[in-house]
Design a protein around this motif. Structure first.
Motif, PDB file in Angstrom:
ATOM      1  N   GLY A 142       0.931  -1.233  -0.086  1.00 28.51           N
ATOM      2  CA  GLY A 142      -0.189   0.019   0.000  1.00 28.51           C
ATOM      3  C   GLY A 142       0.864   1.360  -0.121  1.00 28.51           C
ATOM      4  O   GLY A 142       2.180   1.115  -0.058  1.00 28.51           O
ATOM      5  N   ALA A 143       0.103   2.404   0.146  1.00 32.14           N
ATOM      6  CA  ALA A 143       0.862   3.600   0.079  1.00 32.14           C
ATOM      7  C   ALA A 143       0.221   4.537   1.148  1.00 32.14           C
ATOM      8  O   ALA A 143      -1.032   4.652   1.141  1.00 32.14           O
ATOM      9  N   TRP A 144       1.054   5.225   1.709  1.00 38.02           N
ATOM     10  CA  TRP A 144       0.591   6.320   3.066  1.00 38.02           C
ATOM     11  C   TRP A 144       1.153   7.534   2.686  1.00 38.02           C
ATOM     12  O   TRP A 144       2.395   7.544   2.505  1.00 38.02           O
ATOM     13  N   TRP A 145       0.372   8.539   2.796  1.00 38.12           N
ATOM     14  CA  TRP A 145       0.776   9.987   2.787  1.00 38.12           C
ATOM     15  C   TRP A 145       0.625  10.417   4.010  1.00 38.12           C
ATOM     16  O   TRP A 145      -0.410  11.291   4.224  1.00 38.12           O
ATOM     17  N   PRO A 146       1.423  10.595   4.980  1.00 37.86           N
ATOM     18  CA  PRO A 146       1.417  11.314   6.109  1.00 37.86           C
ATOM     19  C   PRO A 146       1.259  12.826   5.768  1.00 37.86           C
ATOM     20  O   PRO A 146       1.961  13.205   4.948  1.00 37.86           O
ATOM     21  N   ARG A 147       0.980  13.421   7.005  1.00 39.43           N
ATOM     22  CA  ARG A 147       1.135  15.011   6.878  1.00 39.43           C
ATOM     23  C   ARG A 147       2.230  15.559   7.278  1.00 39.43           C
ATOM     24  O   ARG A 147       2.517  16.473   6.929  1.00 39.43           O
ATOM     25  N   SER A 148       2.991  14.745   8.248  1.00 38.38           N
ATOM     26  CA  SER A 148       4.221  15.276   8.557  1.00 38.38           C
ATOM     27  C   SER A 148       5.247  14.049   8.829  1.00 38.38           C
ATOM     28  O   SER A 148       4.655  13.104   8.724  1.00 38.38           O
ATOM     29  N   TYR A 149       6.409  14.387   9.221  1.00 36.80           N
ATOM     30  CA  TYR A 149       7.294  13.420   9.610  1.00 36.80           C
ATOM     31  C   TYR A 149       7.409  12.907  10.893  1.00 36.80           C
ATOM     32  O   TYR A 149       8.544  12.708  11.595  1.00 36.80           O
ATOM     33  N   ASP A 150       6.488  13.519  11.826  1.00 38.57           N
ATOM     34  CA  ASP A 150       6.394  13.497  13.228  1.00 38.57           C
ATOM     35  C   ASP A 150       5.500  12.030  13.515  1.00 38.57           C
ATOM     36  O   ASP A 150       4.316  11.769  13.620  1.00 38.57           O
ATOM     37  N   LEU A 151       6.235  10.928  13.672  1.00 41.99           N
ATOM     38  CA  LEU A 151       5.556   9.576  13.698  1.00 41.99           C
ATOM     39  C   LEU A 151       4.776   9.351  14.904  1.00 41.99           C
ATOM     40  O   LEU A 151       3.838   8.616  14.621  1.00 41.99           O
ATOM     41  N   ALA A 152       5.091  10.041  16.057  1.00 42.98           N
ATOM     42  CA  ALA A 152       4.395  10.061  17.204  1.00 42.98           C
ATOM     43  C   ALA A 152       2.789  10.414  16.925  1.00 42.98           C
ATOM     44  O   ALA A 152       1.783  10.003  17.393  1.00 42.98           O
ATOM     45  N   ALA A 153       2.726  11.396  15.907  1.00 43.18           N
ATOM     46  CA  ALA A 153       1.423  12.208  15.772  1.00 43.18           C
ATOM     47  C   ALA A 153       0.830  11.550  14.618  1.00 43.18           C
ATOM     48  O   ALA A 153      -0.427  11.371  14.505  1.00 43.18           O
ATOM     49  N   GLU A 154       1.522  10.751  13.644  1.00 47.64           N
ATOM     50  CA  GLU A 154       0.856  10.251  12.187  1.00 47.64           C
ATOM     51  C   GLU A 154       0.890   8.819  12.647  1.00 47.64           C
ATOM     52  O   GLU A 154      -0.449   8.373  12.154  1.00 47.64           O
ATOM     53  N   LEU A 155       1.589   8.067  13.285  1.00 50.73           N
ATOM     54  CA  LEU A 155       1.393   6.546  13.592  1.00 50.73           C
ATOM     55  C   LEU A 155      -0.140   6.196  13.949  1.00 50.73           C
ATOM     56  O   LEU A 155      -0.768   5.214  13.503  1.00 50.73           O
ATOM     57  N   PRO A 156      -0.639   6.765  15.041  1.00 49.25           N
ATOM     58  CA  PRO A 156      -2.026   6.360  15.498  1.00 49.25           C
ATOM     59  C   PRO A 156      -2.890   6.245  14.546  1.00 49.25           C
ATOM     60  O   PRO A 156      -3.727   5.521  14.532  1.00 49.25           O
ATOM     61  N   GLY A 157      -3.271   7.523  13.658  1.00 49.33           N
ATOM     62  CA  GLY A 157      -4.292   7.447  12.576  1.00 49.33           C
ATOM     63  C   GLY A 157      -4.081   6.378  11.600  1.00 49.33           C
ATOM     64  O   GLY A 157      -5.062   5.734  11.226  1.00 49.33           O
TER      65      GLY A 157
END
Length: 137
Positions: free
Chosen positions: A36-51
């Protein structure tokens, strides 16, 4: 050892997580491909990973470990506490997979997601995500 709790809500709502998964699962011992492909909004893993973890298919099981490229993610903790479950975060420095994140679920499997850089334009991101999930079908 560093550890971080997941950020206080609100996390990205499931409808806001920019994720595209391949329709066809990997079969048997076929060569590994992107799942798959994931397009996070930032490189802040602690903020992005839960979603991200909140919207993965239930059939993938509970993700216990995440492997990320060491130079890509800023201030990456070794562990994240997500809804009372600890997720180990490993860093790798492989030059062959700098733009991927690997998700591991004990007894269930491994899934590799292409990470589309957060600053990518929407048009470019949509194209990258589409190619990631359709190549090799």
């Amino acid at each position: 050892m560093t550890s971080a709790s997941s950020p206080s809500p609100p996390f990205p709502a499931p409808s806001e997580v920019r994720l595209r998964l391949a329709v066809q699962p990997r079969l048997g011992r076929t060569a590994r491909r992107i799942d798959g492909a994931w397009w996070p909004r930032s490189y802040d893993l602690a903020a992005e990973l839960p979603g991200l973890l909140a919207v993965l298919p239930r059939s993938w099981g509970r993700i216990s470990s995440v492997l990320v490229h060491g130079d890509t993610w800023l201030d990456c903790p070794e562990h994240l506490d997500l809804a009372g479950q600890e997720v180990h975060v490993g860093r790798r420095d492989s030059s062959t997979t700098p733009d991927t994140v690997c998700l591991l679920a004990p007894g269930r499997g491994r899934w590799d997601l292409l990470v589309v850089p957060p600053a990518t334009t929407e048009a470019e991101a949509v194209g990258l995500m589409e190619r990631a999930v359709t190549e090799g079908e």
